[in-house]
Design an enzyme around this catalytic site. Structure first.
Site, PDB file in Angstrom:
ATOM      1  NE  ARG A 179       0.029  -2.109  -6.485  1.00 61.45           N
ATOM      2  CZ  ARG A 179       0.412  -2.620  -7.646  1.00 61.45           C
ATOM      3  NH1 ARG A 179      -0.033  -3.812  -8.024  1.00 61.45           N
ATOM      4  NH2 ARG A 179       1.228  -1.957  -8.427  1.00 61.45           N
ATOM      5  CG  HIS A 182      -0.292   7.091  -4.325  1.00 63.92           C
ATOM      6  ND1 HIS A 182       0.128   7.628  -3.132  1.00 63.92           N
ATOM      7  CD2 HIS A 182      -1.579   6.701  -4.117  1.00 63.92           C
ATOM      8  CE1 HIS A 182      -0.851   7.545  -2.253  1.00 63.92           C
ATOM      9  NE2 HIS A 182      -1.891   7.005  -2.813  1.00 63.92           N
ATOM     10  CD  GLU A 183       2.475   1.454  -3.525  1.00 61.74           C
ATOM     11  OE1 GLU A 183       2.393   0.372  -4.127  1.00 61.74           O
ATOM     12  OE2 GLU A 183       3.481   1.823  -2.925  1.00 61.74           O
ATOM     13  N   GLY A 184       0.620   2.386  -8.448  1.00 66.53           N
ATOM     14  CA  GLY A 184       0.019   1.747  -9.625  1.00 66.53           C
ATOM     15  C   GLY A 184      -1.303   2.407  -9.949  1.00 66.53           C
ATOM     16  CD  GLN A 232      -3.481  -1.367  -8.736  1.00 67.95           C
ATOM     17  OE1 GLN A 232      -3.690  -2.536  -8.414  1.00 67.95           O
ATOM     18  NE2 GLN A 232      -2.369  -0.723  -8.416  1.00 67.95           N
TER      19      GLN A 232
END
Lengths: 614, 614
Positions: B313, B460-462, B467
């Site tokens: 992240r 992407h990545e959450g 978040q």
């Protein structure tokens, strides 16, 4: 399209478009004729525009050295649009128009903007022809305007040059008299133009038999020098192909050459061009120089051009609004069917239960309701402004009359109508991508294209910065602030009516307070009398002004939705409108405080930072 | 690149990276070795990455039925990156690493993110290998991790599936034991996997000899059923090509097939794929099913995966920050040379005078300073977090020790480090387009690509929503709120030190006040104890939290720039930093009020609107 009921509400319930039929110009019209126009446009947009929207994005215009090639779908959509008669819908019967109110025309055009903004509804062609109706000679109207309204020819506006974008006073395209007897040409005083014009939308294509360029250029003085500033600018009709007084092509090309196509981030269905005027590639009568016919008085070109600016800017606002609406509908449809995740809290802990649809998640709802409030509010504002255009044209004349008030209100509202949707309906498109997640980032779904297309709207027809300077530097000051006062009166009137409805009383107070803040910031900005101080934060000012205007629109819509009363509401459309209004007052209007802070203090942080410190 | 001095200031003056050399692990390092790494990366980025950035955008990855074709430039950039040793820079000497602090590694990677984010710095490969160093067997580390660190093989992370994006508990890829003796395979317990994995970055290509997929899958129970939820998830190494215990390719393909390439809005230098595992196209030993080797314990897959989440992240935050920085530099360079318009007020009335460069206009300066404050602030935050990673790994151990505090602070800050630049450096890219005007909308300038590339980072990545739920639903609550308290202490410490400097005293007060507002909103959000109430406005909460964190970072940077004193400053870089800090406090921090309002009141407008009302 589920958006039609929204449009009907705005047009008929809120703006009472039917009442326009009481005016002589629109006396033949009725809700039935309005609906017939809307139905036709909705159908053409659905059948010819929407299916082509991705095609025109992927098959960009290209030049084969001879001709600009556009996809067949664009030709089909253009032909269907021209055949509908919409190009001249608002014009007089005698020149083939329908004498449709501009309000209804704008509403009808919303379908095309939503279905494929970049194929478009030929705003430039009708704007160009409209300008000739006001400033052209009868012959220019007969030959050029009429053939544009019929769709036989298309029109452009050639303002910018590579070195003169926002700063039109720096135009250097030259126009010199075309020999003896140049004044006597039946199509208008004949000049020869040389220069380069940049960012010309629809500057070259084969959609129509001819293209009518309206070109800003300067006539040199006796010493051959151009007058600096906007005073020196004159306006010319420069057809791509030469025509005679009967409107027939003579067979000769005019000396206008495509120098390049711009390759854009979006809005790819419309060619955008660099045009060379008078480089000698297509000499007319053996002589280099593009033949142009003067429109109006020499040196009054920019004045003539401004005539069509308001409608053009409302057109951009409408484009931005409807791109937002398209994204809203696409993301709403997705959110209603896409299963992902489970509710928060204990209810969602059981992973053995099926996933819920994402519209059940609070944050997805927030993103949808934000879009709804941005896009429906923006559309309402465009239609309100369109209604003002009708008031200006057909309302009671004279100082302080309906028409004059409408003119002045339009002056103040136009920068907002143009800039606000460009910013917030772009944000709506970003939220639409976000609702779709990874899928939204792919070209398999339409939302990424809406976002790319919409990014143009903060740039063309006057950038955000230009709109803000116009608003704070000119519009709120003009006629001793009477425009701002008129707007304040209307806002106060809405707040007063809404305050009588318990469900809306809090919002009415918030709106009244916001208006006072904007007025106070306006005074504070100008308190030193220095434009440099006042305009240092013109964009934050415009953002706060815009949010206040939209809060007013939403409160007025909410009030109308409740029919001025407070009865329990169950109709989903009304509940939705009240929800969007609530969203705007709770999540959006409070943002104005931060924007106005720097305006009130004439914050010099940005203006005064030394260049080398960036 | 003019950004290098900024990086040096952050790294050496602000974060005192040299002091890390006092720790045993980094004892061989010095400012010289750090600079050498930065110089090398800056050079490779300039020579191999930057020139390829538009190429990888226009020459999208394509599949010829056999192989995924990437431009030669990508192969060259990848080879140069692998040869630099950066893939294993932070690793132990004994496995070929440089034992470089992660802080310096992150700083070095910033050059690649800025030059061409979508060619990238192989975050997934090093993340994948890092995970194996923690959870893999010695043999898995030897065979897979080492070959990834050397750049011989690449790595992926296969989490999402078409029906399971944000909701990983819904993964349905199955892993069944691969016959008798499956536990005894020297590469790890051997399973056969079947399922589809979506959104797999670098899922197929020919940049490396092999690709090491790390795959989430579920092992069915005795009845053949998958355990619902994340508990059932295990982790497997699934190589694209089969290998032996010496790390040699056996010549056999594993049963992993490319099912499709995703066609994206941006970030096109990286392939993004749908992979089919075990469909039988490449049977291993004559049998369908992708061979996978279990990593760690069955059912602990997601736990293992989370190990690398923080660094991944931060990597995304860095990508977003540097895309913003690239746009800032491009628009600053343009604004410095582009003449357009004249000053406002009387000085600008003389159209005969030459035009000024647009950096002289207040609104352009506002757009530049906003970008600077977003991007330099975001970069500082990433490096701060990277420094925390070093503290966590090498700081004093034990409860309440430096390492433990760093771990917990990272938990709280990571959602901000990931989400804030994704939102605001994207906004910076939009401002960069705006500075360039029409030119910014064309593909002749790089800014439109930065904007498209950056739009991925909120997804992407959450996603942003994930978040925000992580921040408000988990991170500020964990360990009885100790993470938030730790952060509050650091913020208060900065405010206390800054309040002693007259030039910063106002900002120190504003920061203290903002922190109090965030803390109060946190309590108010959770005051009913209902996640549904608390999380209804998690994203506005995260926005306010993020702006407060960035204000803290800026105040700390300003304080460091003044060396804690108040002497007159003339150095342009320092003046610029103080200007950006001022901008942030005047234009940005006041925005938190509007965001927190709905959090404090647990505003239910969005959550409660009936679905049919949208």
């Amino acid at each position: 399209m589920s958006f039609r009921p929204t449009l009907d509400f705005l047009l008929y319930d809120w703006l009472d478009a039917e009442s326009l039929n009481g005016r002589e110009r629109f006396a033949d019209h009725s809700r039935e004729t309005f609906d017939a126009v809307l139905d036709t446009c909705e159908r053409i947009a659905r059948e010819k525009y929407a299916p082509a929207n991705r095609i025109v994005d992927t098959q960009e215009p290209r030049f084969d050295g001879e001709r600009v090639i556009l996809p067949q779908a664009t030709h089909d959509a253009h032909a269907a649009f021209a055949a509908s008669g919409m190009l001249s819908a608002a014009q007089d019967y005698e020149i083939g128009g329908m004498q449709l109110p501009y309000t209804v025309q704008a509403a009808a055009n919303s379908f095309f903007a939503m279905a494929s903004v970049s194929i478009g509804s030929n705003l430039l062609t009708s704007g160009n022809a409209n300008l000739l109706l006001v400033h052209g000679t009868p012959m220019q109207q007969e030959v050029f305007a009429k053939n544009e309204f019929s769709g036989r020819w298309a029109g452009t506006m050639c303002l910018s040059e590579p070195q003169a974008g926002s700063s039109l006073s720096d135009v250097v395209t030259r126009a010199v008299p075309d020999g003896d007897g140049f004044e006597a040409d039946p199509l208008g005083p004949r000049y020869r133009l040389t220069g380069n014009k940049m960012w010309i939308s629809s500057g070259d294509h084969e959609l129509t038999e001819n293209i009518v360029h309206i070109v800003l250029a300067k006539i040199p003085d006796a010493q051959g020098k151009l007058v600096p500033g906007t005073r020196g600018i004159s306006l010319f009709i420069v057809p791509k192909r030469m025509v005679d007084t009967a409107g027939a092509l003579t067979g000769e090309r005019n000396d206008v050459a495509l120098a390049g196509l711009n390759h854009k981030l979006g809005w790819r269905g419309t060619t955008n061009t660099l045009l060379n005027f008078g480089e000698g590639r297509f000499p007319v009568g053996g002589q280099a120089g593009a033949v142009g016919y003067l429109v109006g008085q020499p040196g009054k070109g920019l004045h003539c051009m401004f005539h069509m600016m308001n409608e053009a800017r409302i057109g951009i606002g409408m484009a931005a609004s409807m791109l937002g609406m398209a994204g809203y509908e696409a993301s709403l449809a997705y959110a209603r069917q896409r299963p992902q995740g489970r509710p928060v809290g204990p209810a969602g802990k059981d992973a053995a239960k099926p996933q819920v649809r994402i519209i059940e998640h609070a944050d997805v709802r927030r993103m949808l309701l934000a879009q709804k409030s941005y896009c429906e509010g923006a559309l309402a504002l465009q239609l309100y402004c369109a209604r003002l255009v009708d008031e200006q044209k057909t309302g009671a004349a004279g100082p302080g009359g309906v028409a004059d008030d409408a003119r002045l209100l339009l002056e103040v509202l136009t920068p907002i109508a143009k800039s606000w949707p460009s910013e917030w309906c772009l944000e709506a498109n970003s939220l639409a991508i976000q609702v779709l997640g990874g899928y939204g980032y792919t070209r398999d779904f339409p939302v990424e294209q809406y976002w790319r297309d919409n990014r143009l709207n903060m740039i063309h027809e006057g950038t955000h910065g230009i709109q803000a300077a116009d608003l704070l530097g000119r519009k709120v000051l003009m006629e001793e602030g009477r425009g701002l006062s008129l707007l304040a009166d209307r806002i106060a009137d809405t707040a007063r009516r809404a305050s009588a409805v318990p469900a809306l009383a809090d919002d009415a107070r918030a709106l009244t307070d916001a208006l006072a803040q904007v007025q106070s910031a306006t005074r504070a900005a100008w308190s030193t009398g220095e434009p440099r101080d006042a305009l240092a934060n013109a964009v934050p000012y415009m953002q706060a002004f815009g949010h206040t205007v939209l809060a007013w629109i939403w409160l007025d819509l909410a009030h109308r939705s409740l029919h001025g009363g407070n009865a329990a509401v169950t109709d989903p459309a009304t509940v939705g409108r009240l929800g969007a209004a609530s969203y705007f007052f709770r999540y959006e209007l409070p943002k104005i405080g931060a924007w106005l802070r720097v305006v009130e203090t004439r914050d010099p942080t940005c203006a005064e930072l030394p260049e080398e410190a960036f």
